[in-house]
Design a protein around this motif. Structure first.
Motif, mmCIF file in Angstrom:
data_model
loop_
_atom_site.group_PDB
_atom_site.id
_atom_site.type_symbol
_atom_site.label_atom_id
_atom_site.label_comp_id
_atom_site.label_asym_id
_atom_site.label_seq_id
_atom_site.Cartn_x
_atom_site.Cartn_y
_atom_site.Cartn_z
ATOM 1 N N LEU A 237 46.996 -8.952 32.652
ATOM 2 C CA LEU A 237 47.027 -7.619 33.233
ATOM 3 C C LEU A 237 48.414 -7.308 33.772
ATOM 4 C CD1 LEU A 237 43.807 -6.846 35.241
ATOM 5 C CD2 LEU A 237 44.784 -5.629 33.315
ATOM 6 N N SER A 238 48.945 -8.250 34.501
ATOM 7 C CA SER A 238 50.244 -7.969 35.097
ATOM 8 C C SER A 238 51.293 -7.802 34.003
ATOM 9 C CB SER A 238 50.625 -9.072 36.073
ATOM 10 O OG SER A 238 50.617 -10.304 35.424
ATOM 11 N N GLU A 239 51.113 -8.543 32.879
ATOM 12 C CA GLU A 239 52.034 -8.371 31.747
ATOM 13 C C GLU A 239 51.911 -6.959 31.198
ATOM 14 O OE1 GLU A 239 52.511 -11.987 29.062
ATOM 15 O OE2 GLU A 239 51.794 -10.426 27.733
ATOM 16 N N CYS A 240 50.671 -6.531 31.005
ATOM 17 C CA CYS A 240 50.404 -5.182 30.525
ATOM 18 C C CYS A 240 51.132 -4.166 31.386
ATOM 19 C CB CYS A 240 48.912 -4.891 30.608
ATOM 20 S SG CYS A 240 48.053 -5.313 29.117
ATOM 21 N N VAL A 241 50.973 -4.351 32.686
ATOM 22 C CA VAL A 241 51.559 -3.377 33.605
ATOM 23 C C VAL A 241 53.064 -3.357 33.430
ATOM 24 C CG1 VAL A 241 52.008 -2.909 36.023
ATOM 25 C CG2 VAL A 241 49.732 -3.518 35.291
ATOM 26 N N GLU A 242 53.607 -4.515 33.298
ATOM 27 C CA GLU A 242 55.058 -4.589 33.171
ATOM 28 C C GLU A 242 55.505 -3.830 31.919
ATOM 29 O OE1 GLU A 242 58.363 -8.034 33.937
ATOM 30 O OE2 GLU A 242 56.285 -8.565 33.489
ATOM 31 N N LEU A 243 54.810 -4.074 30.822
ATOM 32 C CA LEU A 243 55.184 -3.434 29.561
ATOM 33 C C LEU A 243 55.018 -1.927 29.654
ATOM 34 C CD1 LEU A 243 53.634 -5.956 27.060
ATOM 35 C CD2 LEU A 243 56.013 -5.652 27.685
ATOM 36 N N LEU A 244 53.926 -1.529 30.207
ATOM 37 C CA LEU A 244 53.669 -0.092 30.316
ATOM 38 C C LEU A 244 54.741 0.568 31.176
ATOM 39 C CD1 LEU A 244 49.810 -0.046 30.651
ATOM 40 C CD2 LEU A 244 51.171 0.971 28.838
ATOM 41 N N LEU A 245 55.142 -0.157 32.198
ATOM 42 C CA LEU A 245 56.191 0.398 33.047
ATOM 43 C C LEU A 245 57.471 0.564 32.235
ATOM 44 C CD1 LEU A 245 55.760 -1.427 36.427
ATOM 45 C CD2 LEU A 245 55.704 1.025 36.033
ATOM 46 N N GLN A 246 57.723 -0.390 31.353
ATOM 47 C CA GLN A 246 58.928 -0.278 30.530
ATOM 48 C C GLN A 246 58.805 0.871 29.549
ATOM 49 O OE1 GLN A 246 59.779 -4.020 28.769
ATOM 50 N NE2 GLN A 246 60.110 -5.020 30.750
ATOM 51 N N LEU A 247 57.584 1.202 29.190
ATOM 52 C CA LEU A 247 57.375 2.329 28.272
ATOM 53 C C LEU A 247 57.320 3.640 29.031
ATOM 54 C CD1 LEU A 247 54.757 0.782 25.881
ATOM 55 C CD2 LEU A 247 57.150 1.274 25.430
ATOM 56 N N ASP A 248 57.798 3.625 30.265
ATOM 57 C CA ASP A 248 57.890 4.856 31.070
ATOM 58 C C ASP A 248 56.550 5.497 31.348
ATOM 59 O OD1 ASP A 248 60.552 4.578 31.234
ATOM 60 O OD2 ASP A 248 60.954 5.803 29.446
ATOM 61 N N GLU A 249 55.530 4.672 31.475
ATOM 62 C CA GLU A 249 54.246 5.248 31.908
ATOM 63 C C GLU A 249 54.375 5.640 33.386
ATOM 64 O OE1 GLU A 249 51.200 5.610 30.320
ATOM 65 O OE2 GLU A 249 52.281 5.220 28.451
ATOM 66 N N PRO A 250 53.585 6.602 33.866
ATOM 67 C CA PRO A 250 53.692 6.988 35.288
ATOM 68 C C PRO A 250 53.301 5.808 36.202
ATOM 69 C CG PRO A 250 51.853 8.080 34.204
ATOM 70 C CD PRO A 250 52.680 7.465 33.121
ATOM 71 N N ALA A 251 54.219 5.458 37.073
ATOM 72 C CA ALA A 251 54.075 4.234 37.875
ATOM 73 C C ALA A 251 52.901 4.320 38.846
ATOM 74 C CB ALA A 251 55.358 3.979 38.647
ATOM 75 N N GLU A 252 52.770 5.441 39.451
ATOM 76 C CA GLU A 252 51.755 5.537 40.514
ATOM 77 C C GLU A 252 50.362 5.354 39.934
ATOM 78 O OE1 GLU A 252 52.468 8.753 42.991
ATOM 79 O OE2 GLU A 252 50.735 8.382 44.282
ATOM 80 N N GLU A 253 50.188 6.039 38.782
ATOM 81 C CA GLU A 253 48.868 5.956 38.146
ATOM 82 C C GLU A 253 48.571 4.515 37.778
ATOM 83 O OE1 GLU A 253 46.972 7.449 34.004
ATOM 84 O OE2 GLU A 253 48.558 8.689 34.887
ATOM 85 N N LEU A 254 49.596 3.883 37.203
ATOM 86 C CA LEU A 254 49.434 2.493 36.807
ATOM 87 C C LEU A 254 49.066 1.638 38.018
ATOM 88 C CD1 LEU A 254 52.267 1.610 34.335
ATOM 89 C CD2 LEU A 254 49.809 1.541 33.983
ATOM 90 N N CYS A 255 49.779 1.876 39.078
ATOM 91 C CA CYS A 255 49.579 1.093 40.291
ATOM 92 C C CYS A 255 48.142 1.215 40.761
ATOM 93 C CB CYS A 255 50.539 1.604 41.360
ATOM 94 S SG CYS A 255 50.354 0.786 42.907
ATOM 95 N N ASP A 256 47.691 2.478 40.808
ATOM 96 C CA ASP A 256 46.325 2.714 41.250
ATOM 97 C C ASP A 256 45.338 1.971 40.373
ATOM 98 O OD1 ASP A 256 47.140 4.191 43.287
ATOM 99 O OD2 ASP A 256 46.705 6.152 42.385
ATOM 100 N N LYS A 257 45.590 2.167 39.045
ATOM 101 C CA LYS A 257 44.651 1.563 38.107
ATOM 102 C C LYS A 257 44.644 0.053 38.281
ATOM 103 C CE LYS A 257 44.130 4.474 34.137
ATOM 104 N NZ LYS A 257 44.901 4.889 32.957
ATOM 105 N N PHE A 258 45.841 -0.481 38.386
ATOM 106 C CA PHE A 258 45.958 -1.936 38.493
ATOM 107 C C PHE A 258 45.212 -2.441 39.723
ATOM 108 C CE2 PHE A 258 48.058 -5.665 40.189
ATOM 109 C CZ PHE A 258 47.936 -6.513 39.105
ATOM 110 N N LEU A 259 45.454 -1.726 40.790
ATOM 111 C CA LEU A 259 44.817 -2.168 42.031
ATOM 112 C C LEU A 259 43.309 -2.061 41.921
ATOM 113 C CD1 LEU A 259 47.162 -0.842 44.807
ATOM 114 C CD2 LEU A 259 46.907 -3.143 43.951
ATOM 115 N N SER A 260 42.861 -0.985 41.248
ATOM 116 C CA SER A 260 41.413 -0.842 41.158
ATOM 117 C C SER A 260 40.840 -1.959 40.302
ATOM 118 C CB SER A 260 41.037 0.530 40.604
ATOM 119 O OG SER A 260 41.244 0.551 39.226
ATOM 120 N N HIS A 261 41.601 -2.324 39.262
ATOM 121 C CA HIS A 261 41.149 -3.464 38.458
ATOM 122 C C HIS A 261 41.058 -4.706 39.317
ATOM 123 C CE1 HIS A 261 40.642 -1.889 34.577
ATOM 124 N NE2 HIS A 261 41.908 -1.496 34.405
#
Lengths: 760, 332
Positions: A237-261
């Motif tokens: 999961l954390s790898e996914c997040v890292e990659l998505l962040l590199q693909l310029d996905e919106p950080a806040e949304e990712l953060c929320d999602k990650f935390l909810s996961h």
């Protein structure tokens, strides 16, 4: 050669010239003239043959004038000798110098030849050099063109390779996608992205860019899908997040999602934990299971916070705080269920692990209150533990007492006393052992290899307040207090406590006062290196308390035993018709019983307490007699004259004085020795006897029976007390009072009394 | 008054019985009964003049026997009861009787002080409080603040309520209560409570204190093992209806709240040389001031102390009395 000969002549003939030459040499070799000057100053004497101002004429004259012929002859031979030696020295020097000069001339000549040859060679060399320079210039001029071409070619090559990478990119990305090597794909795309952006106006690049975009979109889609599913491990999961962040996905949304996961996953963990708590698994199992999960959360948190520090930090804090609170409440519930005091090391280890994990969190989230809360939990657990140990100690103490009590319940007296003494020693020892083992258990909290033992709480307050005060001191206080309760509750409500137990406890408290308390406290202080920051209960206070308890118990013991004997005596006096009784032939059985009981009490007390001091016995203590009319006071009282409204006379004043001076403290405190205890009991018993007698009316034989009884008591009781006069005085009072209460006071003959008493 | 020296009065016999004359409102007056097996016993009437700090006394003969308990009528100051031991035919019997003082004892003594000493007057018997079934009367209690018509006698294990009629010349038992239990129980002492319309009685037997309701003649409370040894005497606080004081052979004085008899409110244990203590009587001081005083006897040499109560738990020694040598010193 001439010079040499010349020099020789000059040396031998003229002393002035060589001196000049000498001066020049000196000049050449830079010898300091000053040094000489000092010498010369010393030898200004013209008669000094070695001096600079030597004057041969003066010298000769002086010699001639002063010396005898023989002396002159001597002087002459001496001088000749000196001259000869000087001559030979001079010759040697000249030869040496000459040789050196010759060789120097040879050398110079040789050098002249060599230099000429060298000059020729140098000329040749310079000609060659200029030729080389010329050639070199010509070569570089020829190569200039080709170098430029090569540079251009290599540049083209690089460009072509880049282009090839670009052209191959879509295929490579596809392959990566197939292989699910997302990380590589993203890395490749990132490398190409800027270039593609720059040259997007060229149609071919545009195509590639579009292709790439399409593929990357797909990739992102896939990643998001994977992320959304959330089934994979925390690391994935954390790898996914890292990659998505590199693909310029919106950080806040990712953060929320990650935390909810993370939350949902931890939620299941917590629920699992909660479920596990119910069936009471062993403590370390729980902590093993839970702590890693928490730390993984923290690890994920670390990633998030690293990438988007500002925004994510707040959310993370809240998230961790929320979860930690729930986790802590679970842990605390778990710890609270840890009631058994069996194996403390397990709990301490579990707490240690728990604490270490939280320290890890502290490193990740420096500002978080979580580790502090964790430490507080550990502290609470430790305090709770100490409390449990205290109650365990207390219940152990009470159990021991019950055991001793049962042992004492054995009916036979001898057994009682024997088991009493043994039980006393046993009780003390077993309690001490228990305290020691508890201290050892508690000591685990401060062991060096336990991480939280370094906390200031565990170094200071836990040792002094926790262990010393709440555990050891409280226990000692409890012992004293429970002992005192035996006196109070059982006090007047009938002796539910066996007297032997009172005696035993009194001894125990006294032992505590004399040695045990200071021993335990010293042990505690040493084991825990207690530093008294806050005021602690001093040893003396506890000792005083223990001594008071011991005193109270012993006093109570005396009262209870005194009461038992008193009751016998009271019944025996109250139930008898003293007016119509037969002439005494025997000592009444109750008196024998009193003596027997006193003896057995004496044995009992003797097992636990020292003998004590008693006043010296008179030579014939058992044979003392007391007559009804012996003391003047008895006389005065008995033969009261009928004089109403008698004025206050001196006799009266002396009586009043006597009243105060002769008083005996019946229920006074006793000392910690056998004699004092027995004296106390006998005092109470005899006083009761006296008071009962005073309420009765006696016939002649009643009085005589009392006389016999009292004599019997005198025969046997004197040996138990500290001051036999006391027994004598009280028995005297008894006989006197019964005579006073007698309708027909005709006392028995002393000899008859003695015969009856000796018969038994 | 506090600086006054104690007044001392000597009796020639030992005495165990002492009471304040409740019906006398003008003077501080005590009645003391003596104990002598050989000689005629006496009742000393002692007036304490607290203004001049002197004692006036009169002696009456009590020829029936040695006095173990004495009680003064609350209504008629000439009437009193005694419990006495009578010895006859080598038998000792405890009896109780109501007596009247001769009417002229007061005047007689004043006219010729020495006369009373040499020719003491004799008490006039009003009636015996003896029931053939119940002998060995330990004490007789007057109804406090009553009209002098009701007394209770405690005999063996019975409490008998008597009605006195015909100017106390006739006594009939109107009600009885019996102490039941194992062994031979025997009342040793008792007090009629002045509270609750005089419907309560407290008695002592052995180490127990019991409360009785006189309307039903049934037990209402019981303090088992109130003292470690025999309970000697007890009394009520005249100002506080639930407070009771007791003293025993264990040298303790205890104060109880009868609503909660598990634990004493207060225990005094300071005087370990006092073997037993008796108390407690009310003295009416001039000016209608009511003071509750408790007295503690010391042995048969009855030294006793007066304790002044503001309330029971704070007791203070203020005065020393000795009955054989009566010492009076009231600090009010």
């Amino acid at each position: 050669m001439d010079g040499e000969a010349d020099g020789l002549v000059q040396l031998s003939e003229d002393s002035g010239r060589p001196r000049r030459v000498h001066g020049m040499l000196k000049l050449y070799y830079g010898i300091n003239k000053e040094g000489k000057a000092a010498e010369q100053a010393e030898s200004l004497d013209p008669c000094d043959i070695n001096g600079a101002h030597f004057n041969p004429d003066l010298f000769l004259n002086k010699l001639r004038r002063e010396c005898s012929l023989a002396e002159l002859m001597d002087q002459e031979t001496c001088m000749v000798k000196q001259i000869r030696s000087l001559d030979s020295d001079m010759q040697t020097l000249v030869y040496e110098n000459y040789n050196k000069f010759i060789s120097a001339t040879d050398t110079i000549r040789k050098m002249k030849n060599d230099f000429k040859k060298m000059e020729d060679e140098m000329d040749c060399l310079s000609a060659n050099m200029s030729a080389i320079t010329e050639f070199s210039a010509r070569i570089s001029g020829t190569l200039q063109d080709q170098h430029e071409q090569i540079t251009k070619l290599s540049g083209v090559h690089t460009l072509l390779r880049k282009l090839q990478f670009l052209f191959e990119l879509p295929a490579r990305l596809n392959k990566c996608l197939e292989l699910q090597a997302y990380a590589q794909a993203v890395r490749s795309h990132r490398r190409a992205r800027c270039v593609l952006q720059q040259y997007s106006h060229l149609p071919s690049f545009k195509g590639i860019q579009d292709d790439c975009h399409a593929i990357m979109d797909k990739l992102a889609q896939e990643l998001r899908q994977k992320f959304r599913d959330g089934g994979s491990s925390a690391k994935d999961l954390s790898e996914c997040v890292e990659l998505l962040l590199q693909l310029d996905e919106p950080a806040e949304e990712l953060c929320d999602k990650f935390l909810s996961h993370a939350q949902s996953r931890l939620e299941t963990d917590l629920q699992g934990l909660e479920a596990e708590i119910r069936p009471y698994p062993s403590a370390p199992a729980v902590k093993d299971a839970s702590a890693p999960r928490l730390s993984s959360t923290a690890a994920a948190g670390e990633l998030a916070s690293k990438n988007i520090p500002q925004m994510a930090n707040g959310k993370l804090q809240a998230f961790v705080g929320d979860l930690a609170a729930r986790y802590f409440s679970l842990v605390e519930r778990r710890i609270q269920e840890e009631k058994g005091v069996g194996d403390n090391s397990l709990l301490v280890r579990a707490l240690d692990r728990f604490h270490r994990r939280l320290q890890a969190v502290a490193k990740l989230l420096p500002g978080s209150p979580v580790p502090n809360q964790g430490t507080e939990i550990v502290i609470r657990a430790a305090t709770e533990r100490v409390k449990q140990y205290l109650s365990a100690l207390q219940s152990f103490y009470m159990d021991s007492l019950t055991d001793v009590r049962q042992a004492l319940a054995t009916p036979r007296l001898s057994v009682v006393s024997a088991s009493g003494a043994g039980g006393g020693a046993l009780l003390g020892a077993s309690i001490l052992n228990q305290i020691k083992s508890v201290l050892a258990s508690v000591h685990l909290f401060t062991a060096k290899d336990i991480a939280f033992s370094n906390k200031p709480y565990f170094k200071g307050e836990f040792c002094s307040q926790g262990v010393r005060e709440s555990l050891v001191v409280s226990f000692i206080k409890f012992v004293c207090q429970s002992s005192r309760q035996f006196c109070e509750s059982a006090g007047d409500k009938g002796g539910s406590t066996p007297p032997a137990l009172l005696l035993l406890l009194s001894r125990l408290c006294l032992d505590y006062e004399t040695s045990t308390i200071s021993y335990i406290l010293t042990l505690t202080d040493e084991q825990f290196l207690v530093q008294h920051h806050s005021p602690v209960t001093p040893v003396t206070t506890l000792c005083t308390e223990a001594r008071e308890a011991a005193q109270k118990l012993l006093n109570h013991y005396v009262k209870v035993q005194g009461l038992i004997i008193s009751q016998m005596l009271r019944k025996s006096v109250e139930t008898r018709d003293w007016v119509n009784t037969i002439e005494p032939r025997n000592v009444r059985a109750v008196m024998k019983r009193v003596v027997e009981d006193t003896t057995s009490i004496d044995v009992q007390v003797g097992l636990l307490y020292e003998e004590g001091v008693r006043k010296a016995h008179s030579s014939d203590s058992s044979k003392r007699t007391f007559s009804v009319y012996s003391s003047s006071r008895q006389q005065a009282r008995y033969a009261a004259s009928y004089t109403p409204s008698a004025p206050m006379d001196t006799n009266l004043l002396s009586n009043i004085h006597k009243l105060f001076s002769e008083r005996i403290d019946i229920f006074s405190s006793v000392e910690f020795n056998k004699v004092s205890v027995i004296t106390g009991i006998i005092k109470i018993s005899l006083k009761t006897f006296l008071e009962c007698v005073r309420l009765r009316t006696f016939g002649r034989y009643g009085l005589q029976q009392i006389q016999v009884d009292c004599h019997y008591l005198q025969m046997y009781l004197w040996r138990f007390v500290s001051d036999e006069n006391l027994v004598h005085f009280l028995l005297d009072e008894i006989v006197g009072s019964s005579a006073h209460r007698c309708l027909d006071p005709a006392p028995m003959e002393q000899s008859v009394i003695e015969v009856i008493c000796e018969r038994g | 008054m506090e600086d006054d020296a104690p007044v001392i009065y000597g009796l020639e016999f030992q005495a165990r019985a002492l009471t304040a004359q409740a019906a006398e409102t003008d003077a501080i007056r005590f009645l003391v009964g003596t104990q002598s097996l050989k000689f005629d016993n006496q009742i000393h009437i002692i007036d304490f003049d607290d203004e001049n700090n002197i004692i006036n006394k009169n002696v009456l003969l009590h020829q029936a026997g040695e006095i173990w308990h004495i009680g003064a009528s609350p209504a008629d100051k000439a009437v009193l009861t005694t419990c006495y031991n009578k010895t006859s035919d080598s038998r000792v019997v405890s009896c109780a009787a109501v007596w009247r003082m001769p009417s002229d004892w007061e005047t007689g003594s004043h006219e010729s002080p020495d006369d009373s000493a040499h020719n003491p007057q004799t008490l006039e018997l009003l009636c015996h409080l003896d029931d053939s079934a119940h002998i060995n009367t330990a004490c007789v209690l007057w109804e406090p603040m009553g009209d002098g018509k009701r007394v209770i006698s405690l005999a063996d294990n019975h409490a008998l309520l008597w009605d006195l009629q015909e100017s106390s010349t006739q006594a009939t038992v109107s009600n009885t209560a019996t102490l039941e239990g194992k062994g031979q129980l025997k009342f040793t002492s008792g007090k009629w409570s002045p509270h609750h319309n005089c419907s309560q009685l407290a008695t002592a037997n052995d180490t127990a204190i019991r409360g009785w309701d006189l309307r039903t003649m049934s037990q209402i409370y019981c303090i088992e093992n109130a003292h470690g040894q025999l309970v000697r005497d007890l009394d009520f606080n005249p100002n506080r209806q639930y407070y009771l004081a007791s003293c025993g052979d264990d040298c303790k004085v205890k104060f109880w709240d009868v609503r909660n008899v598990q634990e004493p409110v207060k225990t005094l244990e300071e005087h370990s040389h006092w073997w037993k203590t008796y108390f407690h009587f009310h003295i009416n001081l001039p000016g209608n001031q009511h003071f509750s005083k408790s007295c503690f006897f010391k042995e048969t040499f009855p030294l006793f102390y007066i304790v002044k109560f503001q309330s029971f738990p704070t007791a203070k020694l203020t005065c020393v009395l000795d009955i054989k040598h009566l010492i009076l010193n009231f600090n009010t």
